[in-house]
Design a protein around this motif. Structure first.
Motif, PDB file in Angstrom:
ATOM      1  N   HIS A  10      -4.266   9.148   0.787  1.00 33.05           N
ATOM      2  CA  HIS A  10      -3.308   9.234   1.925  1.00 33.05           C
ATOM      3  C   HIS A  10      -4.054   9.439   3.145  1.00 33.05           C
ATOM      4  O   HIS A  10      -3.535   8.835   4.329  1.00 33.05           O
ATOM      5  CB  HIS A  10      -2.516  10.501   1.656  1.00 33.05           C
ATOM      6  CG  HIS A  10      -3.086  11.755   1.958  1.00 33.05           C
ATOM      7  ND1 HIS A  10      -3.145  12.665   3.143  1.00 33.05           N
ATOM      8  CD2 HIS A  10      -3.732  12.727   1.002  1.00 33.05           C
ATOM      9  CE1 HIS A  10      -3.923  13.527   3.101  1.00 33.05           C
ATOM     10  NE2 HIS A  10      -4.197  13.716   1.769  1.00 33.05           N
ATOM     11  N   ASP A  11      -5.331  10.040   3.111  1.00 28.37           N
ATOM     12  CA  ASP A  11      -5.984  10.075   4.375  1.00 28.37           C
ATOM     13  C   ASP A  11      -6.913   8.817   4.568  1.00 28.37           C
ATOM     14  O   ASP A  11      -7.687   8.668   5.625  1.00 28.37           O
ATOM     15  CB  ASP A  11      -6.701  11.341   4.480  1.00 28.37           C
ATOM     16  CG  ASP A  11      -7.758  11.325   3.089  1.00 28.37           C
ATOM     17  OD1 ASP A  11      -7.695  10.587   2.275  1.00 28.37           O
ATOM     18  OD2 ASP A  11      -8.331  12.439   3.423  1.00 28.37           O
ATOM     19  N   ILE A  17       0.804  -1.324   0.227  1.00 24.87           N
ATOM     20  CA  ILE A  17      -0.076  -0.163  -0.045  1.00 24.87           C
ATOM     21  C   ILE A  17       0.958   1.220   0.088  1.00 24.87           C
ATOM     22  O   ILE A  17       1.764   1.253   0.714  1.00 24.87           O
ATOM     23  CB  ILE A  17      -0.797  -0.028   1.279  1.00 24.87           C
ATOM     24  CG1 ILE A  17      -2.037  -1.026   0.967  1.00 24.87           C
ATOM     25  CG2 ILE A  17      -1.586   1.296   1.349  1.00 24.87           C
ATOM     26  CD1 ILE A  17      -2.956  -0.878   0.091  1.00 24.87           C
ATOM     27  N   VAL A  18       0.469   2.162  -1.116  1.00 22.27           N
ATOM     28  CA  VAL A  18       1.347   3.531  -0.916  1.00 22.27           C
ATOM     29  C   VAL A  18       0.468   4.649  -0.835  1.00 22.27           C
ATOM     30  O   VAL A  18      -0.672   4.524  -1.784  1.00 22.27           O
ATOM     31  CB  VAL A  18       2.198   3.744  -2.377  1.00 22.27           C
ATOM     32  CG1 VAL A  18       2.890   4.861  -2.351  1.00 22.27           C
ATOM     33  CG2 VAL A  18       3.298   2.508  -2.504  1.00 22.27           C
ATOM     34  N   PRO A  19       0.457   5.591   0.137  1.00 19.00           N
ATOM     35  CA  PRO A  19      -0.522   6.602   0.055  1.00 19.00           C
ATOM     36  C   PRO A  19      -0.282   7.601  -1.343  1.00 19.00           C
ATOM     37  O   PRO A  19       0.542   7.541  -2.119  1.00 19.00           O
ATOM     38  CB  PRO A  19       0.177   7.652   1.158  1.00 19.00           C
ATOM     39  CG  PRO A  19       1.211   7.147   1.366  1.00 19.00           C
ATOM     40  CD  PRO A  19       1.443   5.852   0.816  1.00 19.00           C
ATOM     41  N   GLU A  20      -1.379   8.232  -1.734  1.00 18.74           N
ATOM     42  CA  GLU A  20      -1.515   9.205  -2.706  1.00 18.74           C
ATOM     43  C   GLU A  20      -2.330  10.353  -2.385  1.00 18.74           C
ATOM     44  O   GLU A  20      -3.262  10.239  -1.885  1.00 18.74           O
ATOM     45  CB  GLU A  20      -2.170   8.342  -3.869  1.00 18.74           C
ATOM     46  CG  GLU A  20      -1.428   7.259  -4.733  1.00 18.74           C
ATOM     47  CD  GLU A  20      -2.143   6.520  -5.979  1.00 18.74           C
ATOM     48  OE1 GLU A  20      -1.679   5.928  -6.769  1.00 18.74           O
ATOM     49  OE2 GLU A  20      -3.272   6.880  -5.978  1.00 18.74           O
ATOM     50  N   PRO A  21      -1.788  11.549  -2.812  1.00 23.46           N
ATOM     51  CA  PRO A  21      -0.412  11.735  -3.359  1.00 23.46           C
ATOM     52  C   PRO A  21       0.579  11.442  -2.367  1.00 23.46           C
ATOM     53  O   PRO A  21       0.351  11.837  -1.259  1.00 23.46           O
ATOM     54  CB  PRO A  21      -0.783  13.152  -3.875  1.00 23.46           C
ATOM     55  CG  PRO A  21      -1.531  13.952  -3.044  1.00 23.46           C
ATOM     56  CD  PRO A  21      -2.459  12.801  -2.557  1.00 23.46           C
ATOM     57  N   THR A  22       1.671  11.143  -2.870  1.00 24.25           N
ATOM     58  CA  THR A  22       3.075  11.120  -1.996  1.00 24.25           C
ATOM     59  C   THR A  22       4.237  11.083  -3.078  1.00 24.25           C
ATOM     60  O   THR A  22       4.046  11.090  -4.236  1.00 24.25           O
ATOM     61  CB  THR A  22       2.912  10.034  -1.009  1.00 24.25           C
ATOM     62  OG1 THR A  22       3.761  10.368   0.186  1.00 24.25           O
ATOM     63  CG2 THR A  22       3.372   8.755  -1.577  1.00 24.25           C
ATOM     64  N   ALA A  23       5.529  11.048  -2.392  1.00 26.71           N
ATOM     65  CA  ALA A  23       6.683  10.965  -3.177  1.00 26.71           C
ATOM     66  C   ALA A  23       6.573   9.663  -3.855  1.00 26.71           C
ATOM     67  O   ALA A  23       6.384   8.551  -3.658  1.00 26.71           O
ATOM     68  CB  ALA A  23       7.777  11.052  -2.214  1.00 26.71           C
ATOM     69  N   GLY A  24       7.257  10.098  -5.366  1.00 29.49           N
ATOM     70  CA  GLY A  24       7.131   8.748  -6.087  1.00 29.49           C
ATOM     71  C   GLY A  24       8.203   7.617  -5.944  1.00 29.49           C
ATOM     72  O   GLY A  24       8.159   6.643  -6.583  1.00 29.49           O
ATOM     73  N   GLU A  25       9.119   8.087  -4.841  1.00 24.39           N
ATOM     74  CA  GLU A  25      10.063   6.820  -4.645  1.00 24.39           C
ATOM     75  C   GLU A  25       9.451   5.829  -4.038  1.00 24.39           C
ATOM     76  O   GLU A  25      10.103   4.738  -4.201  1.00 24.39           O
ATOM     77  CB  GLU A  25      11.390   7.540  -3.709  1.00 24.39           C
ATOM     78  CG  GLU A  25      12.163   8.622  -4.415  1.00 24.39           C
ATOM     79  CD  GLU A  25      13.054   8.230  -5.579  1.00 24.39           C
ATOM     80  OE1 GLU A  25      12.923   6.821  -5.810  1.00 24.39           O
ATOM     81  OE2 GLU A  25      13.548   8.867  -6.093  1.00 24.39           O
ATOM     82  N   TYR A  26       8.400   5.797  -3.251  1.00 22.96           N
ATOM     83  CA  TYR A  26       7.983   4.501  -2.770  1.00 22.96           C
ATOM     84  C   TYR A  26       7.608   3.698  -3.884  1.00 22.96           C
ATOM     85  O   TYR A  26       8.016   2.372  -3.703  1.00 22.96           O
ATOM     86  CB  TYR A  26       6.872   4.973  -1.856  1.00 22.96           C
ATOM     87  CG  TYR A  26       6.861   5.935  -0.864  1.00 22.96           C
ATOM     88  CD1 TYR A  26       8.069   5.695   0.360  1.00 22.96           C
ATOM     89  CD2 TYR A  26       6.530   6.830  -0.537  1.00 22.96           C
ATOM     90  CE1 TYR A  26       8.241   6.626   1.197  1.00 22.96           C
ATOM     91  CE2 TYR A  26       6.394   8.038   0.259  1.00 22.96           C
ATOM     92  CZ  TYR A  26       7.487   7.851   1.155  1.00 22.96           C
ATOM     93  OH  TYR A  26       7.669   8.690   2.322  1.00 22.96           O
ATOM     94  N   ALA A  27       6.723   4.039  -4.732  1.00 25.54           N
ATOM     95  CA  ALA A  27       6.430   3.118  -5.783  1.00 25.54           C
ATOM     96  C   ALA A  27       7.623   2.577  -6.453  1.00 25.54           C
ATOM     97  O   ALA A  27       7.446   1.481  -6.850  1.00 25.54           O
ATOM     98  CB  ALA A  27       5.225   3.806  -6.573  1.00 25.54           C
TER      99      ALA A  27
END
Length: 335
Positions: free
Chosen positions: A124-125, A99-109
């Motif tokens: 993200h919330d 699971i990756v929050p959106e929007p957020t830094a692209g490095e996670y994905a």
């Protein structure tokens, strides 16, 4: 790392400018840094003729004191992304789900894909509402970048307990948490925390950071980490900076006051989102984002085009810098 993923994954584009005549509001690093760094760096450079100690004991102790964990739970890294890659390589296998929050830094994905795993975007919330049993990793950025909102500590701890029960790793990026007065969750079971010296101490080029983990996860991270991965200057300057409590407190007060002032002024024209971080996200409404970016650039200011983040299409992000620089930017934006 999954070699099959390399042909399908691209590098992440970041903000920032190298033009010395432009004031950079597109990156979120502290425009100030602690005094006294230069002699520490010079001494470390002289000592760099030898391999650095592999245990980094003083750095671990300083980091542990800073976040409130045990030194034996700290893994030094060459910045957040290096820590992220190490952690993901240990906890993810090809075919896993994260699971990756959106929007957020692209490095996670990107780093998840490099392990052959699949990033699953969630607002993200709403991340703490997902079922951790359906996934192998959950990423929380706290405060989130680019929105600036923090997660309530009790809510995060409750979610961490659910992740532990499910056998799912919770990865919490606390890069910007030092700008707040909220406690870290570093050292709590089942959580891997990543921290950086880049943002608070204004040293992005130093490449110093650390992971915090416990139990078997820590043991696996310690085995997997690259030997001598963090330079002597990074370790020694990092150790010095982590002990500068007065600098940290002074920075927090400046950022809190300036963020509030900037938010009020920006809100006279645009929609500004609540933030606990050293930056503000805003929607330019009926204005063209490119026109706003160009207007700022003409006055020698660089803003972050937040349309590069997933789920954002009309947004810009601005860092909180020194009062005089902030005022000049606000005047340039005719606010």
């Amino acid at each position: 790392m999954d070699s099959n993923a390399l042909d399908a994954v691209e590098r992440v584009r970041h903000g920032g400018t190298i033009d010395p005549h432009v004031v950079d509001f597109s990156t979120n690093t502290n425009p100030e840094r602690p005094s006294g760094i230069t002699p520490v760096y010079d001494a470390a450079l002289a000592a760099s003729r030898r391999y650095p100690p592999d245990d980094h004991g003083e750095f671990r102790a300083a980091a542990a004191e800073y976040v409130g964990c045990e030194p034996t739970q700290v893994i030094p890294t060459a910045g957040v992304v290096a820590g992220m890659r190490l952690a993901f390589s240990v906890v993810l296998d090809p075919g896993d789900s994260a699971i990756v929050p959106e929007p957020t830094a692209g490095e996670y994905a990107r780093e998840i894909r490099l392990q052959g795993a699949t990033p699953v975007g969630v607002a993200h919330d709403e991340v703490l509402e997902v079922d951790p049993e359906s996934h192998d990793l959950v990423v929380v950025c706290n405060p989130n970048n680019p929105t600036g909102e923090t997660v309530e500590t009790d809510d995060l701890r409750s979610f961490a307990a659910r992740c532990r029960d499910a056998g799912t790793t919770l990865f919490v990026d606390e890069t910007f948490l030092g700008f707040t007065r909220r406690p870290s969750v570093a050292g709590e079971p089942g959580i891997v925390v990543v921290r950086s010296l880049t943002k608070m101490f204004g040293l992005p080029g130093l490449r110093a950071g650390y992971l915090v983990a416990s139990g078997k996860t820590y043991d696996r991270l310690d085995v997997a980490r690259v030997s001598w991965a963090v330079s002597t200057p990074a370790v020694d300057v990092g150790t010095y900076c982590l002990g500068r409590e007065e600098f940290v407190e002074r920075t927090r007060k400046r950022v809190e006051a300036e963020r509030l002032r900037m938010a009020d002024r920006l809100a006279e024209r645009w929609t500004v989102y609540p933030s606990d971080a050293p930056f503000l996200l805003f929607d330019v409404g009926t204005d063209d984002p490119d026109d706003v970016l160009d207007m700022a650039r003409e006055q020698r200011f660089a803003l972050r085009d937040a349309r590069k983040f997933t789920r954002l299409d009309n947004h810009l992000r601005v860092a909180v810098r020194r009062p005089r620089e902030n005022e000049r930017l606000l005047e340039a934006l005719t606010l």
